[in-house]
Design an enzyme around this catalytic site. Sequence first.
Site, mmCIF file in Angstrom:
data_model
loop_
_atom_site.group_PDB
_atom_site.id
_atom_site.type_symbol
_atom_site.label_atom_id
_atom_site.label_comp_id
_atom_site.label_asym_id
_atom_site.label_seq_id
_atom_site.Cartn_x
_atom_site.Cartn_y
_atom_site.Cartn_z
ATOM 1 C CG ASP A 1 44.275 44.213 42.762
ATOM 2 O OD1 ASP A 1 43.551 43.633 43.570
ATOM 3 O OD2 ASP A 1 43.944 45.232 42.139
HETATM 4 C C1 GLC Z 1 46.709 44.008 37.128
HETATM 5 C C2 GLC Z 1 47.388 45.245 37.616
HETATM 6 C C3 GLC Z 1 46.903 45.723 38.886
HETATM 7 C C4 GLC Z 1 45.428 45.616 38.889
HETATM 8 C C5 GLC Z 1 44.986 44.170 38.764
HETATM 9 C C6 GLC Z 1 43.504 43.990 38.748
HETATM 10 O O1 GLC Z 1 47.566 42.966 37.143
HETATM 11 O O2 GLC Z 1 48.766 45.139 37.673
HETATM 12 O O3 GLC Z 1 47.384 47.028 39.038
HETATM 13 O O4 GLC Z 1 44.938 46.153 40.059
HETATM 14 O O5 GLC Z 1 45.494 43.596 37.632
HETATM 15 O O6 GLC Z 1 42.918 44.459 37.583
HETATM 16 C C1 GLC Z 2 45.873 49.013 41.027
HETATM 17 C C2 GLC Z 2 44.533 48.775 41.655
HETATM 18 C C3 GLC Z 2 44.598 48.925 43.155
HETATM 19 C C4 GLC Z 2 45.718 48.099 43.708
HETATM 20 C C5 GLC Z 2 47.030 48.393 43.016
HETATM 21 C C6 GLC Z 2 48.127 47.472 43.434
HETATM 22 O O1 GLC Z 2 46.205 50.365 41.122
HETATM 23 O O2 GLC Z 2 43.567 49.648 41.131
HETATM 24 O O3 GLC Z 2 43.385 48.540 43.741
HETATM 25 O O4 GLC Z 2 45.808 48.350 45.077
HETATM 26 O O5 GLC Z 2 46.864 48.249 41.628
HETATM 27 O O6 GLC Z 2 47.953 46.189 42.970
#
Ligand code: GLC
Ligand code: GLC
Length: 814
Positions: A487
Amino acid sequence: MKYGHFDDLNREYVITQPDTPLPWINYLGCQAYFGIISNTAGGYSFYRDARLRRLTRYRYNNVPMDFGGRYVYLRDDESREFWSPSWQPTRTELKDYSCRHGMGYTVIGSTRGGIEAHTRYFVPLDENLEIWQLTVTNRRATRARISAFASIEFCLWDAQDDATNFQRNFNIGEVEVEDGVIYHKTEYRERRNHFAYYACSEPGAGFDTQREAFLGRYRGWDKPAAVEAGQLTNSIAHGWSPIGAHQVKLDLAPGETRQIVFVLGYHENPVAQKFDPPNSQTINKTLVKPVIAKYLDPKQADAAFERLRQYWAGLLDIFQVNTPDIHTNRMVNIWNAYQCMATFNMSRSASFFESGIGRGLGFRDSNQDLLGFVHMAPARARERILDLSATQLETGGAYHQYQPLTKRGNNDIGGGFNDDPHWLIVGVSAYLKETGDWSILDEPVQYDNEPGSEKPLYDHLQRSFRYTLTRLGPHGLPLIGRADWNDCLNLNCFSDTPGQSFQTTTNKDGKVAESVFIAGLFVIAGRELAAIAKHRGLHNEAATYLEEVAKMEQVVRKQGWDGEWFLRAYDDFGAKIGSRECEEGKIFIESNGFCVLAGIGLDDGKANKALAATGKFLATKHGIVLQQPAYSKYYLNLGEISSYPPGYKENAGIFCHNNPWVMIAEARLGHGDLAHDYYSRINPSAREEISDLHRCEPYVYAQMIAGKDAPTHGEAKNSWLTGTAAWNYYAIVQWILGVRTTLDGLEIAPVIPKSWPGFTATRTFRGVVYRISIERKGDGNRIALTVDGSPLKGNIVPPPADGRKTVSIKGILT
Ligand code: GLC
Ligand code: GLC
């Protein structure tokens, strides 16, 4: 040091010291009514949606931590001393404190001054309520006169509004008290037809519903004035903060035990029958009263608890294993499976780290969660798949999230995360392999929840795959969009304004930045879809998918290879990410783990090289970090990944979700020792002894463990709600133990450590119980199988032709 121990026989973790490094929580409920509960009774409850239908209050990120809960107080009515048997909120010194977190229930208790007290909290199956069974025993040689108090604080339903909109909310609180039951009915006068209730099995010596009457001015839950005084005030809340508090007086002979049952619940009335009498403002209680009466009866409460135990035993029995490694056994047999249920139910919404108001259900998250959950409740998995695919868009893309209460795509975040659609193929494929229920592919499913747009689920899968074919970049790799699995790799964002969302701010046209990770995912999804198409007799279609997959593999080998490992991506300038040419972020876990997991480079040595480099540059004793070197500054062209200080989260943290990709990849290369070694490094049970460093619960995975660039290397954060649960379960069960579901039957292909003499397992699969026993006679992974005594060709055990319900499989590894 440790703060407790595992009780594997009872499937419990027993915490024996209340001041754990962080609140160590458990989940109550597994269908519609849910709660979280910490080892000192902190936590809250909600119905279906932690944001929109919150029943009780909790104060996130407060000091002291973990406030708001299901609090019981005892008061010695002679000495006037009072305490909480769960330690919080009074934090009085206790003897024999213990908290047993079990499967869907928690028991917290202790002894003080010769008064022993335990409360068992759980949510019965098929009911929207929770039961607290408080047992008080007098261990003194003399009589004891004790007041028992139980309390909760109501939330005014929408947790976000509840925490912000005080100018309105301080005026709207309303309750009713009838026959000793406290009813919370804020907004029931207008558009709500639901209310909460809080009841007690014993004749009350008093109640309170106004917070200030109970706590007193400028006091907290640690020192309620009414408890101190030994008498609740029968207050009725008008506005301010409605609570529920009950008082029961006990006069206990030496050795005497008494049980008090409290029931906290949620009820919806038919809109036309909200009031009784109909033209009044009084809640119609005729439908709810029998439910309350039923569960206030300790016998009924016990029976409901027994049903819950049976339910969990049934779910966990579907796969049980006995290996030489206790940490593998207890995670697979108990806690990892249990955590998979929590992630399936909660997605990423409500934990100690997820406030319940942040996110809906993620499209990619929920599809991946199926990998660890589908064998336990296939019917619910089916429903989830259909809900998820109904939020898909006609382009094949998908809303990144949806709200569980409305089941509609979330417009605030929208779509454009270019990995999303492929996870649907992965999820559906896992479902088909588990169940053989091909009918799901013919289910009509809407696009974007638009009536009239229904197409068979299979059409959704076809569009998911094609989505990438029309979104390829300059190197022939998939365009990344807003982000791929990571993300925080936001290559089209270029945000220099504080507070902007890295995920939804897009300042570039998106036609350049590409993802090698999505390429790997595309290869997997394409192969799965081809197998599905073949099964449906669509041979030409299957061949086209495999052609596209082969093309993509070629592109990855040429454009996605850096010489010693797989590249991660190309940015908006067409520059490499995850290359030795980079100053920072030279090598990444995702593309290396996932491309090998997808089978890319198994035949030409690239897979071996990529994993060797992963081990060399990324592996630490606490797990495998996400990339190296960590980004030491903010890069406009990379986005959120470089916003985190080095060693945390996506910036070189040990992101536990993708460690299993490397485990699976190592297993595919036949490296059982290393695969299991990586598994053990992040296995929470194996980390129990270092609880002071790890800090999170030793019975569930956390999303992240701080990487080697962080001063807190080894410290976990964000436990419970993470894709780590499903992927680790999938990696150990299906790839290391090698008990793997396929479209054609159960495959047995273990890649276990050399030192293991073997293992045994039972697996219930499509209605048949398979008893598996594997014996090691040589060093390798070659396996010879016999099924009910007859040698089997290959290693996929077909369903028994004669309808047998038990099958015995013996495997010899050489
Ligand atoms: C944050 C987190 C990630 C999450 C993203 C979206 O930065 O590190 O894990 O999926 O935001 O909420
Ligand atoms: C968080 C989010 C997931 C994403 C991951 C890596 O766990 O929920 O959707 O793939 O972060 O960023």
